[in-house]
Structure formats: structure tokens, C-alpha cells
Design a protein around this motif. Structure first.
Motif, PDB file in Angstrom:
ATOM      1  N   GLY A  11       0.778  -1.225   0.000  1.00 57.63           N
ATOM      2  CA  GLY A  11       0.000   0.000   0.000  1.00 57.63           C
ATOM      3  C   GLY A  11       0.810   1.276   0.000  1.00 57.63           C
ATOM      4  O   GLY A  11       0.590   2.166  -0.830  1.00 57.63           O
ATOM      5  N   GLU A  45      -1.970  -5.627  -8.437  1.00 60.25           N
ATOM      6  CA  GLU A  45      -3.141  -5.216  -7.681  1.00 60.25           C
ATOM      7  C   GLU A  45      -3.004  -3.801  -7.148  1.00 60.25           C
ATOM      8  O   GLU A  45      -1.910  -3.347  -6.845  1.00 60.25           O
ATOM      9  CB  GLU A  45      -3.373  -6.159  -6.490  1.00 60.25           C
ATOM     10  CG  GLU A  45      -3.690  -7.592  -6.887  1.00 60.25           C
ATOM     11  CD  GLU A  45      -3.900  -8.474  -5.665  1.00 60.25           C
ATOM     12  OE1 GLU A  45      -3.693  -7.984  -4.539  1.00 60.25           O
ATOM     13  OE2 GLU A  45      -4.262  -9.644  -5.843  1.00 60.25           O
ATOM     14  N   ALA A  47      -4.144  -1.148  -4.010  1.00 56.40           N
ATOM     15  CA  ALA A  47      -4.129  -1.353  -2.564  1.00 56.40           C
ATOM     16  C   ALA A  47      -4.888  -0.215  -1.905  1.00 56.40           C
ATOM     17  O   ALA A  47      -4.978   0.884  -2.441  1.00 56.40           O
ATOM     18  CB  ALA A  47      -2.692  -1.405  -2.034  1.00 56.40           C
ATOM     19  N   ALA A  48      -5.430  -0.484  -0.724  1.00 58.89           N
ATOM     20  CA  ALA A  48      -6.131   0.532   0.052  1.00 58.89           C
ATOM     21  C   ALA A  48      -5.454   0.667   1.401  1.00 58.89           C
ATOM     22  O   ALA A  48      -5.193  -0.329   2.073  1.00 58.89           O
ATOM     23  CB  ALA A  48      -7.595   0.167   0.235  1.00 58.89           C
ATOM     24  N   ILE A  49      -5.124   1.889   1.782  1.00 57.94           N
ATOM     25  CA  ILE A  49      -4.504   2.137   3.080  1.00 57.94           C
ATOM     26  C   ILE A  49      -5.254   3.282   3.751  1.00 57.94           C
ATOM     27  O   ILE A  49      -6.254   3.767   3.234  1.00 57.94           O
ATOM     28  CB  ILE A  49      -2.997   2.453   2.945  1.00 57.94           C
ATOM     29  CG1 ILE A  49      -2.780   3.695   2.064  1.00 57.94           C
ATOM     30  CG2 ILE A  49      -2.254   1.259   2.363  1.00 57.94           C
ATOM     31  CD1 ILE A  49      -1.332   4.119   1.970  1.00 57.94           C
ATOM     32  N   ASN A  50      -4.742   3.749   4.906  1.00 59.19           N
ATOM     33  CA  ASN A  50      -5.512   4.728   5.673  1.00 59.19           C
ATOM     34  C   ASN A  50      -5.626   6.088   4.993  1.00 59.19           C
ATOM     35  O   ASN A  50      -6.512   6.865   5.320  1.00 59.19           O
ATOM     36  CB  ASN A  50      -4.926   4.892   7.086  1.00 59.19           C
ATOM     37  CG  ASN A  50      -3.489   5.371   7.078  1.00 59.19           C
ATOM     38  OD1 ASN A  50      -2.874   5.537   6.046  1.00 59.19           O
ATOM     39  ND2 ASN A  50      -2.938   5.577   8.265  1.00 59.19           N
ATOM     40  N   GLY A  53      -7.233   4.926  -1.428  1.00 58.73           N
ATOM     41  CA  GLY A  53      -6.895   3.861  -2.355  1.00 58.73           C
ATOM     42  C   GLY A  53      -5.588   4.138  -3.069  1.00 58.73           C
ATOM     43  O   GLY A  53      -5.135   5.277  -3.171  1.00 58.73           O
ATOM     44  N   PRO A 169      -5.583  -1.094  10.615  1.00 58.62           N
ATOM     45  CA  PRO A 169      -4.866  -1.278   9.343  1.00 58.62           C
ATOM     46  C   PRO A 169      -4.842  -2.747   8.903  1.00 58.62           C
ATOM     47  O   PRO A 169      -3.795  -3.400   8.883  1.00 58.62           O
ATOM     48  CB  PRO A 169      -3.462  -0.769   9.671  1.00 58.62           C
ATOM     49  CG  PRO A 169      -3.307  -1.075  11.128  1.00 58.62           C
ATOM     50  CD  PRO A 169      -4.666  -0.866  11.745  1.00 58.62           C
ATOM     51  N   TRP A 171      -5.278  -3.795   6.009  1.00 55.61           N
ATOM     52  CA  TRP A 171      -4.925  -3.875   4.592  1.00 55.61           C
ATOM     53  C   TRP A 171      -3.527  -4.459   4.361  1.00 55.61           C
ATOM     54  O   TRP A 171      -3.168  -4.752   3.226  1.00 55.61           O
ATOM     55  CB  TRP A 171      -4.996  -2.482   3.961  1.00 55.61           C
ATOM     56  CG  TRP A 171      -4.266  -1.456   4.769  1.00 55.61           C
ATOM     57  CD1 TRP A 171      -2.923  -1.231   4.811  1.00 55.61           C
ATOM     58  CD2 TRP A 171      -4.847  -0.526   5.684  1.00 55.61           C
ATOM     59  NE1 TRP A 171      -2.626  -0.227   5.693  1.00 55.61           N
ATOM     60  CE2 TRP A 171      -3.795   0.236   6.237  1.00 55.61           C
ATOM     61  CE3 TRP A 171      -6.163  -0.250   6.086  1.00 55.61           C
ATOM     62  CZ2 TRP A 171      -4.011   1.245   7.172  1.00 55.61           C
ATOM     63  CZ3 TRP A 171      -6.368   0.750   7.005  1.00 55.61           C
ATOM     64  CH2 TRP A 171      -5.301   1.484   7.533  1.00 55.61           C
ATOM     65  N   SER A 173      -0.325  -6.904   4.031  1.00 50.26           N
ATOM     66  CA  SER A 173      -0.185  -8.290   3.582  1.00 50.26           C
ATOM     67  C   SER A 173      -0.097  -9.213   4.781  1.00 50.26           C
ATOM     68  O   SER A 173       0.594  -8.931   5.773  1.00 50.26           O
ATOM     69  CB  SER A 173       1.068  -8.439   2.713  1.00 50.26           C
ATOM     70  OG  SER A 173       2.235  -8.074   3.434  1.00 50.26           O
ATOM     71  N   ASN A 175      -2.021  -9.509   7.025  1.00 49.47           N
ATOM     72  CA  ASN A 175      -2.534  -8.802   8.200  1.00 49.47           C
ATOM     73  C   ASN A 175      -1.425  -8.527   9.219  1.00 49.47           C
ATOM     74  O   ASN A 175      -1.624  -8.590  10.436  1.00 49.47           O
ATOM     75  CB  ASN A 175      -3.668  -9.607   8.854  1.00 49.47           C
ATOM     76  CG  ASN A 175      -4.606  -8.727   9.668  1.00 49.47           C
ATOM     77  OD1 ASN A 175      -4.719  -7.531   9.435  1.00 49.47           O
ATOM     78  ND2 ASN A 175      -5.291  -9.321  10.624  1.00 49.47           N
ATOM     79  N   GLU A 242     -12.789   1.895  13.601  1.00 51.45           N
ATOM     80  CA  GLU A 242     -13.363   1.288  12.398  1.00 51.45           C
ATOM     81  C   GLU A 242     -14.517   2.133  11.849  1.00 51.45           C
ATOM     82  O   GLU A 242     -15.376   2.599  12.592  1.00 51.45           O
ATOM     83  CB  GLU A 242     -13.860  -0.117  12.716  1.00 51.45           C
ATOM     84  CG  GLU A 242     -14.317  -0.912  11.511  1.00 51.45           C
ATOM     85  CD  GLU A 242     -14.591  -2.357  11.840  1.00 51.45           C
ATOM     86  OE1 GLU A 242     -15.163  -3.051  10.983  1.00 51.45           O
ATOM     87  OE2 GLU A 242     -14.236  -2.801  12.957  1.00 51.45           O
TER      88      GLU A 242
END
Length: 346
Positions: A11, A45, A47-50, A53, A169, A171, A173, A175, A242
Motif C-alpha cells: 500500500g 493489484e 491497494a487501500a490504506i488509511n 486507495g 490497518p 490492509w 499483507s 494482516n 473502524e
């Protein structure tokens, strides 16, 4: 043109680093020649982070590797940009430095202060540049705050609060953020931004204390108090929110004004005067830090030392260790400044 190899293409690499290199390539400054990632899927791919996107766009013409050591050996890049999980920072950075590459590594520097010192020694032994991506040091809105401290335009600091809030977080890899053994939780991964900024503004605190809460993993919320001679600074980190957007803000009270930052707008409220605002929309501190590091390859370590030496990044990790110890002891106040003076000249 500086040749760059990226190690880790998740991300933060896609959202923040790679787009900068694409811009620098058009300017004839730097070019990504290779990318290494343990997962083949990472190359194709988004990726989505805080911060939102991330779609890195095409990587056509860039060599792809699973093994970063093979990549370095075959490509011989001038520098590597490390965006792997924190538990791998020290090993990957040291391997790259010993192979003759300059290193820009994502924050936090490593999981522990001892590994940070190993990275610093490896850079000195190799005669290569090492910088940790403490990106707030390259933000214009935080830079305004630093200038106010340096020139005393509002007098001395009297108090400050820094906040950094995020959804969990999940997102990463495998986890990995939620695995405390790999990330050391919010207190090291997210909270370190504001802890590092307070150090950058005010120097080493005399003493520190911290209380934490476990929500989704371990130490997901951190309330840290850093005590100085005649004022205290508070930092709040929380990655358990969340469903809520990422938020980062600060409010610092000086003798003659209060400086507040919400989003990209800084509001200055002078005591007895009219408030005024400064708009920092478009402040890309990731771009600022990457341009700064590449510039340092020509200008030397003294450029890095002026803003973001690796010794200072290491001391921020050491301070997080002290805050973690305080939290584990129920928020006990711990002395810190003597520890800093014993082990660093920065």
C-alpha cells in the motif's frame, strides 16, 4: 539519472512512493528499474490504506523479483526504497547497504533501538546514505510549526496536543499490522509520527509516561505525555476507529498565539489579535522527502543531518520503547533525557 529499486510493493509503496518516482522519471531525476516483493500478486493489484486507495499504474518495463538480494545483485541500483513490514527493516536495509546501495527506509526505523544502531553502523561501514521516512519532517504545515519554534515568532511553547486516528490497518499483507510481534502495534507504527515530531520541535523530554488500551490487537490506543522543563506535550494515537476516516491534527499553544491544524489548514490565533489561516492543500510530504533524499546523494550526509539523521530516527524508536515500558507499568513516569544524552549526540 538515479536508479532506484523498490523492496516491498504494498500500500505505502503504491500510494505514496511509486507515483513520486514516476514524476521524477519524467523530470530525468530518478527511475525505478526493479521491484521486489514476496507476492506476485503485488505487481498487479491496487491497494487501500488509511490515506485512501492506491493504484500504482503500469509497471511495464520494470524488472520484477521475488528475492530482493537477487534483484540488488543483478540490477546494481544506486538506491533502494524499502517498504516492507517493520520486522524486516533492519535486515533488508543492512543487506542493501552492504551491497553498495543508498537506503531510504519506511518508518519506523526498526522494532527495537538495538537494530537501529546496527543499521547506522552498516551505513557508516559501507559509506552509504541511510534515511528513515519520517515524512512529517517534510510536511509544510508541520514545517510552519518548526519555523515558529526556531524563530520564536510566537514566544515559547506552553503546551501541545497531537492526534493521529485511523481505522484498524487490516490492509497489510498477511494482516501483519495486527501481529504485535511484527508491528509492535499502534504505539510504534502510527504513534511514532507524532512522538518523532514532538522530539523534532522540542528536543528530548525529561520524562515520559503512557497509557494504552487493547481493542483489536495490542496497544491499539496510546496516550503519551512528554514532560519538558516548563511544559508538557500530549500525543494520542488510535488505530481502532473502524468506519471513520483517517485524521491527523495538532494544536500547540505558544506564549503569544495558538497554532491549530485541522486537515490541510493551519489557523493561527494570536493573543489579543485577529486569527488568520494558511492553506497547505497539495502538500505532498512523501514527494518532498524522496526529493530531499535523492538530493542528499549529491550533497552528502550533512544535508540529511540537518533535518532527518538516522540517529534521530533511532532515538524516536528508543522513546517509543520508553513509552511502551511506561504503559506496561500502568503509566509510570520514567526518566528519559539522560538515556538520550548517553547514546546519541543528536
Amino acid at each position: 539519472m538515479i536508479t532506484v529499486a523498490m523492496i516491498g510493493f504494498g500500500g505505502i509503496a503504491k500510494a505514496a512512493h511509486f507515483p513520486v518516482y514516476k514524476k521524477l522519471e519524467k523530470e530525468g531525476i530518478a527511475r525505478v528499474v526493479a521491484i521486489a516483493d514476496l507476492s506476485d500478486a503485488a505487481f498487479g493489484e491496487g491497494a487501500a490504506i488509511n490515506i485512501g486507495g492506491a493504484d500504482a499504474g503500469h509497471t511495464d518495463g520494470i524488472a520484477k523479483y521475488r528475492d530482493y538480494r537477487e534483484m540488488i545483485e543483478k540490477e546494481r541500483p544506486d538506491m533502494v526504497d524499502i517498504c516492507v513490514p517493520t520486522d524486516r527493516h533492519a535486515k533488508v536495509a543492512c543487506d542493501a547497504l552492504r551491497a553498495g546501495c543508498h537506503v531510504l527506509s519506511e518508518k519506523p526505523m526498526s522494532l527495537c533501538y538495538g537494530d537501529c544502531l546496527t543499521m547506522i553502523r552498516a551505513a557508516k561501514d559501507a559509506g552509504k546514505h541511510l534515511m528513515v521516512a519520517q515524512c512529517l519532517r517534510f510536511s509544510k504545515k508541520y514545517g510552519y510549526l518548526k519555523e515558529a519554534v526556531l524563530d520564536g515568532r510566537f514566544g515559547k511553547i506552553r503546551a501541545g496536543v497531537f492526534r493521529r486516528l485511523s481505522a484498524p490497518p487490516v490492509w497489510g499483507s498477511d494482516n501483519w499490522y495486527m501481529d504485535y510481534n511484527r508491528s509492535h502495534g499502534c504505539i510504534l507504527d502510527l504513534h511514532i509520527h507524532d512522538v518523532d515530531m514532538i522530539r523534532y520541535l522540542c528536543g528530548e523530554p525529561i520524562s515520559v509516561s503512557c497509557r494504552t488500551q487493547d481493542i483489536v490487537s495490542h496497544m491499539d490506543i496510546a496516550y503519551s505525555s512528554l514532560q519538558y522543563e516548563d511544559f508538557s506535550m500530549l500525543a494520542i494515537g488510535n488505530w481502532s476507529e473502524e468506519g471513520l476516516p483517517f485524521t491527523a491534527d495538532f494544536r500547540v499553544s505558544f506564549e503569544r498565539a495558538t497554532v491549530d491544524c485541522t486537515g490541510d489548514v493551519v489557523t493561527v490565533c494570536p493573543r489579543g489579535g485577529e486569527p488568520f489561516t494558511l492553506d497547505f492543500h497539495g502538500d505532498d510530504f512523501y514527494e518532498n522527502e524522496i526529493r530531499f533524499f535523492i538530493g542528499s546523494l549529491a550533497d552528502g550526509d550533512r544535508k540529511i543531518d540537518a533535518i532527518n539523521p538516522p540517529e534521530s530516527a533511532a532515538m524516536s524508536v528508543k522513546l517509543i520503547e520508553a513509552l511502551t515500558n511506561s504503559a506496561e507499568e500502568g503509566g509510570r513516569i520514567l526518566s528519559f533525557r539522560h538515556l538520550a544524552s548517553e547514546e546519541t549526540t543528536h
